[in-house]
Every structure is written in C-alpha cells, then in structure tokens.
Design an enzyme around this catalytic site. Structure first.
Site, mmCIF file in Angstrom:
data_model
loop_
_atom_site.group_PDB
_atom_site.id
_atom_site.type_symbol
_atom_site.label_atom_id
_atom_site.label_comp_id
_atom_site.label_asym_id
_atom_site.label_seq_id
_atom_site.Cartn_x
_atom_site.Cartn_y
_atom_site.Cartn_z
ATOM 1 N N CYS A 175 -18.091 21.184 -46.139
ATOM 2 C CA CYS A 175 -17.635 19.989 -46.203
ATOM 3 C C CYS A 175 -16.153 19.699 -46.174
ATOM 4 O O CYS A 175 -15.086 20.432 -46.829
ATOM 5 C CB CYS A 175 -17.922 19.183 -47.535
ATOM 6 S SG CYS A 175 -17.487 17.616 -47.620
ATOM 7 N N MET A 185 -26.587 15.648 -44.613
ATOM 8 C CA MET A 185 -25.536 14.711 -44.302
ATOM 9 C C MET A 185 -25.404 13.708 -45.354
ATOM 10 O O MET A 185 -26.607 13.130 -45.618
ATOM 11 C CB MET A 185 -25.759 13.904 -42.997
ATOM 12 C CG MET A 185 -25.261 14.834 -41.689
ATOM 13 S SD MET A 185 -25.514 14.233 -40.066
ATOM 14 C CE MET A 185 -27.462 14.314 -40.070
#
Length: 393
Positions: A115, A29
């Site tokens: 993503c 992340m």
C-alpha cells in the site's frame, strides 16, 4: 477429416493446498473488494480464480472491531476464503493470524506490504515496511508460525523509490521465513499508480526466488495483457486490480484466455473479451448495488456505497455530464434503475473503454517516519500508532 486438436490445460497456481486454475487473483482494494464485488467477479469467472478480501488491519481484527468482523464475512460459496492483513507489529500480526487459524476464519492469509497511501507509509506500514529488513523478517516469522497449516502469502512493490529498491531482499527473506507465494506490483511507492508498471522486475524476482510462486501485478487491463505478462516474465500467476473496476466480467475473459477457448472470443481489441451493450452493463450495475444493500443490511446505504463505481461502469459510453452526476447521487435502487433506463441502452461497447481506469497519479514524494531511511535494519522508527485501528484502507 482431421480431428480437432485438444487445447492445452490452463496453467495452475498452487497456494499451499489450494489449486488456483487458471492462476488469476483479484487484488485486494480498499472499499472495493468486499463480499458483493467478489461475488460478481466470481460469478463471471464461473467460480475459477482466487478472490481476496479488502485490507484487514491486524489490530482491528484482534480487538474484534465491528466493521472489521463484517469485512471478514465470506459467502458460503467462497472457497478458498482469502483474507489480506495489514500490520506492522510482529506480536499483533501473530495474534491476528493465530485468531484466523484457531477460529477457522479463512483458508489463506495474504500480508500487505504494497500500500502506497500516505496515511499508511508515514507510519512505516505498507510499501514502506520492506525497507526495514529485520522488521519484515520478524513479521513474516510470526505470521507463518501462527498460521499453522494455512498458507501465508505477501504482496509488495519494487521499493520506496528508485533509490530504495527492496523487492529482491524482501523476496529472499520471504522464502527463508516460509512464505508460500509472493505478488509483486511492478511500481515503487513513489509511482503510486502512475507511469508504466515494470514487468522486468517481476521476471527478475521470479529468477531470484524460484523456490516459490511469483505473481505479477500492474497494468493488466485485458485478458491478453495477463497472458502476455506470464509469457514475458515467467511468473506463475497474475493479480488484477484496477483493470476490473466497473468490469467484473474481466474475470470471465481471463478464464477464457487461459483456457484457450476460441468460443469465448468476441472480437475485442485483445481477441477475448466481453463487450456488453449498455443495457447489460446497466443490469450489472443494479445487481452490484443490490448486493451491497443486502450485505450492509440497508438498501439506501448500499446504493450510496455503489456511487463510487458509477463512473467506472459508464466509462466511454455516451452519457451526458448531468446524467452522470445524477446517477452518482442516487439513494435507492428504483432511482438508479430509473436513471439508467433514460439512457440509450442499445449503445455498443465504446472504443477505448478496455484501457486504464482508476487512479493514475504518480511521481509522489513518499511520506515516511522521521529517520526511516537512515538504517534499513534498525526497527526503532516504528511506533504503536502504525497499527491502524480500522480496516478497509
């Protein structure tokens, strides 16, 4: 007197030569899974599991960008060392992978094809890229050939949107090119983090590519969610992202659940789980901020970087809005500790604090390069600008 029955062994995930037991992976992340956060999660898990770095762009790595070189620093206790790479140019990806292998920078390489952020997809990267089947194949071929003995895995989404689903084709290409394992987030790029993750897609991918491990990702908020995902989908492991925001101890819960340890049950809604009082949470917050300061080399910058975590740690606790704002603008460990000490630190774990956290937006229009969807095999739409020059998202 009956003898106690032995607990079944926790399932094991193989990532190349690396055994991950139990099969629990920290999702990369941006701005979150840096070395300090990985340290916290690893401490709570007792060192069990796999903890992946935040996204490293292949161009920045090849160019030895100063920030990127800091991001790929691993603590001596991190084994195996896992780097996630983002790239869209096969040649640049190949250079980055060879650099990692030749300079012994990591033990495992994960490739980011999941993503959904517009600045990534508008250039054809992240979750947009698997739509271009030939480009995906070229990148995977370069990565696997350049990695030598290092295992290469990939993380992806179901597709761009419901009309452009790519995960089954991408999974087959990955197997053919020698990828070691695949993680699937059960959402499309258009969903971002909204709605409910489609676990049935994880099950279909596992059936489609039985040759390699498939990991499931999406809506794992508790240890029992992880156990249920594996039971319902047949996947080989789980990847945990937003569920651990402000709760690094979730990895301890996951280890306990997969090991079947009844001594670790704490009466939570899922049967397992740390449900710390606010005093304990506050101590973890200060330690997290301190670790960031040590890693950055500046206490104030570390506390400032920690600000984004404050709301996640305090979710559900009785903390006034003014105090929340005050804690979110602290600039020193003493200031952070002093503010926390003004709270009712004997508060128990609040009901509902185990549920969803982090970003929840969904039903977004995916921003893509002009003409991207015309031909799933033509790679002409990818420009050099798609190779981002900074890491960390």
């Amino acid at each position: 007197m009956s003898q106690p029955q032995p607990q079944p062994a926790a399932p094991t995930l193989s990532i190349g030569p690396h055994l991950v037991q139990p099969p629990v992976v920290l999702a990369p992340m941006a701005g979150i899974t840096n070395a300090p956060f990985r340290t916290l999660c690893r401490e709570f898990s007792g060192g069990k599991g796999l903890f992946v770095s935040e996204m490293i762009t292949t161009r920045a790595l090849v160019e030895r960008n100063e920030k990127t070189m800091q991001l790929i620093h691993f603590d001596a206790s991190e084994k195996p060392r896992s780097i996630q790479l983002y790239g869209v140019d096969p040649a640049t990806v190949g250079k980055a992978v060879r650099m990692i292998a030749e300079e012994d920078l990591a033990d495992h390489i994960d490739l980011n094809f999941g993503c959904p952020v517009p600045k990534v997809t508008r250039k054809g990267g992240g979750s947009a890229l698997p739509y271009k089947r030939n480009l995906l194949r070229a990148i995977l071929k370069e990565a696997v050939s350049g990695a030598g003995d290092l295992p290469v895995t990939m993380k992806m989404r179901k597709g761009i949107d419901d009309d452009h689903i790519t995960y089954l084709d991408a999974g087959r290409i990955a197997v053919e090119e020698g990828v070691t394992a695949i993680a699937l987030h059960g959402r499309t790029a258009a969903q971002h983090y909204g709605g409910t993750a489609d676990w049935s897609a994880i099950a279909r991918l596992k059936e489609h590519v039985p040759e390699i491990p498939v990991l499931g990702n999406g809506d794992i908020w508790s240890a029992s969610d992880a156990v249920r995902m594996m039971r319902e989908t047949g996947c080989d492991g789980v990847v945990v992202g937003r569920g651990c925001l402000g709760r690094p101890w979730l990895f301890g819960d996951l280890v306990a659940a997969f090991e079947g340890r009844t001594d670790a049950r704490a009466g939570g809604t899922d049967g397992w789980g740390a449900r710390p009082v606010l005093r304990t949470v506050a101590d973890v917050m200060v330690r997290h901020a301190a670790l960031l300061g040590e890693w950055i080399g500046d206490e104030s910058r570390g506390v400032i970087d920690f600000r984004k975590h404050v709301a996640w740690y305090l979710k559900g606790f009785s903390v006034g809005s003014e105090m929340r704002k005050r804690l979110a603008i602290t600039s020193s460990l003493a200031e952070l500790r002093a503010g926390l000490d003004e709270l009712d630190l004997d508060q128990g774990w609040p009901d509902g604090a185990d549920g969803p956290r982090g970003r929840t937006s969904g039903n977004n229009r995916v921003v893509l390069p002009d003409g991207w969807l015309r031909d799933p095999y033509d790679c002409a739409g990818v420009s050099e600008e798609a190779e981002l020059d900074t890491s960390g998202g």
